[in-house]
Design a protein around this motif. Structure first.
Motif, short mmCIF file in Angstrom:
data_model
loop_
_atom_site.label_atom_id
_atom_site.label_comp_id
_atom_site.label_asym_id
_atom_site.label_seq_id
_atom_site.Cartn_x
_atom_site.Cartn_y
_atom_site.Cartn_z
N ASP A 192 -22.16 -21.15 13.73
CA ASP A 192 -20.94 -20.36 14.00
C ASP A 192 -19.84 -20.54 12.95
N HIS A 193 -20.11 -21.33 11.89
CA HIS A 193 -19.14 -21.44 10.80
C HIS A 193 -19.89 -21.50 9.48
N LEU A 194 -19.14 -21.28 8.39
CA LEU A 194 -19.72 -21.33 7.05
C LEU A 194 -19.39 -22.64 6.37
N SER B 235 -8.30 -11.92 14.74
CA SER B 235 -9.74 -11.89 14.43
C SER B 235 -10.61 -12.19 15.65
N HIS B 236 -10.12 -13.06 16.53
CA HIS B 236 -10.81 -13.38 17.79
C HIS B 236 -9.87 -14.20 18.65
N PHE B 237 -10.33 -14.55 19.83
CA PHE B 237 -9.40 -15.10 20.82
C PHE B 237 -9.50 -16.61 21.00
N GLY C 3 -12.21 -14.25 9.22
CA GLY C 3 -12.02 -14.86 10.54
C GLY C 3 -12.96 -16.05 10.61
N ASP C 4 -13.51 -16.31 11.77
CA ASP C 4 -14.53 -17.37 11.89
C ASP C 4 -15.91 -16.71 11.91
N SER C 5 -16.83 -17.30 11.18
CA SER C 5 -18.15 -16.67 11.08
C SER C 5 -19.19 -17.63 10.57
N VAL D 245 -8.34 -20.43 20.55
CA VAL D 245 -6.96 -20.93 20.61
C VAL D 245 -6.38 -21.19 19.23
N ASP D 246 -7.21 -21.62 18.26
CA ASP D 246 -6.67 -21.93 16.93
C ASP D 246 -6.29 -20.68 16.14
N HIS D 247 -6.49 -19.50 16.75
CA HIS D 247 -6.12 -18.25 16.07
C HIS D 247 -5.07 -17.44 16.82
N ILE D 248 -4.76 -17.83 18.06
CA ILE D 248 -3.87 -16.95 18.85
C ILE D 248 -2.73 -17.67 19.60
N THR E 185 -11.07 -21.63 3.29
CA THR E 185 -10.08 -21.96 4.30
C THR E 185 -10.74 -22.47 5.57
N HIS E 186 -9.90 -22.91 6.54
CA HIS E 186 -10.37 -23.33 7.86
C HIS E 186 -11.33 -24.53 7.74
N LEU E 187 -11.01 -25.44 6.82
CA LEU E 187 -11.88 -26.59 6.56
C LEU E 187 -11.71 -27.66 7.64
ZN LIG Z 1 -11.18 -21.06 14.11
#
Ligand SMILES: [Zn+2]
Ligand SMILES: [Zn+2]
Length: 245
Positions: free
Chosen positions: A189-191, A56-58, A157-159, A60-63, A211-213
């Motif tokens: 930058d987050h929901l 989803s993006h680069f 992703g993150d949004s 560190v917590d995603h790749i 998710t991603h709490l």
């Molecule tokens: Zn993230």
């Protein structure tokens, strides 16, 4: 469609959860953050079945577990030549080129194809994927994955708040949405659980997974907060959760 939550945590504060990663139908990996490589091992998911990775993006917590993932493929010689397709935002090619510099001596032996995703539908094996930008970073994307039976999964992703999410999540069977922030601590930058629920509701999603709490959100009642704004089924992500639809 089967969705296995490999990691629903973040790197902002320790919660004992792996960072972002979801396995679809035991063959498509969605993000590959810290902990995902060992989560695949714990779930007894052989890496050779996973020939598609969507990023989803680069951040560190995603790749960050992509390198261990690739290394394991290299260790087993019979897997080196089976094609691994990696899909991600515009910029994937240059990011990947830089990322592999310290590892180039062995990564060059792997069969990898890179695909930068624009707004058009792209085939991912028997599935199709569609993306929109989220504005979390300059090139971050949300995506909708549809299977041959037309079941669909939306992943934010993150949004932060973005109408693109509502458009792409329209009538999906499951919407997995970033709910990092508490309502008391909103950022661009987050929901929050409330905003994730509002997006799922406006999109007409059937189910919502929060998710991603961040740690502070686990101290609240995120599902109860979301239920005030979304009438469908609400799932609170947890590592090792498996959902069928
Ligand atoms: Zn993230
Ligand atoms: Zn991020």
């Amino acid at each position: 469609m089967q969705v296995r939550v490999l990691g629903c945590g973040t790197i902002a504060g320790r919660t004992g959860r792996n960072c972002s990663g979801y396995l679809i139908d035991e063959q498509i990996l969605l993000d590959c953050g810290p902990g995902i490589w060992s989560a695949l091992y714990s779930a007894e998911q052989p890496l050779k079945q996973i020939n598609h990775i969507l990023l989803s993006h680069f951040h560190v917590d995603h790749i960050s577990d992509l390198i261990p993932f690739l290394w394991e493929r290299w260790v087993f010689e019979d897997e080196r030549e089976s094609l691994l397709s990696i899909y991600g935002p515009v910029g994937l090619n240059s990011w990947f080129e830089k990322m592999i510099i310290p590892h180039h001596d062995w990564i060059k032996d792997l069969a990898i194809s890179l695909h930068e995703l624009g707004n058009k539908k792209t085939e991912v094996g028997l599935y199709t994927v569609e993306t929109r930008s989220t504005g979390h970073t300059t090139n971050s994307i949300c995506l909708k994955l549809s299977d041959p039976r037309d079941k669909s999964l939306f992943y934010s992703g993150d949004s932060g708040w973005n109408e693109n999410l509502i458009e792409l999540a329209a009538k999906c069977d499951l919407a997995i949405i970033d709910s990092a922030n508490s309502s008391e601590n909103k950022t661009e930058d987050h929901l929050t659980p409330e905003l994730a629920a509002r997006i799922a509701s406006s999109a007409g999603a059937k189910r919502l997974m929060l998710t991603h709490l961040y740690p502070e959100v686990w101290d609240t009642d995120p599902a109860e907060e979301a239920a005030r704004h979304f009438n469908g089924e609400i799932l609170l992500a947890r590592d090792r959760l498996v959902v069928f639809f």
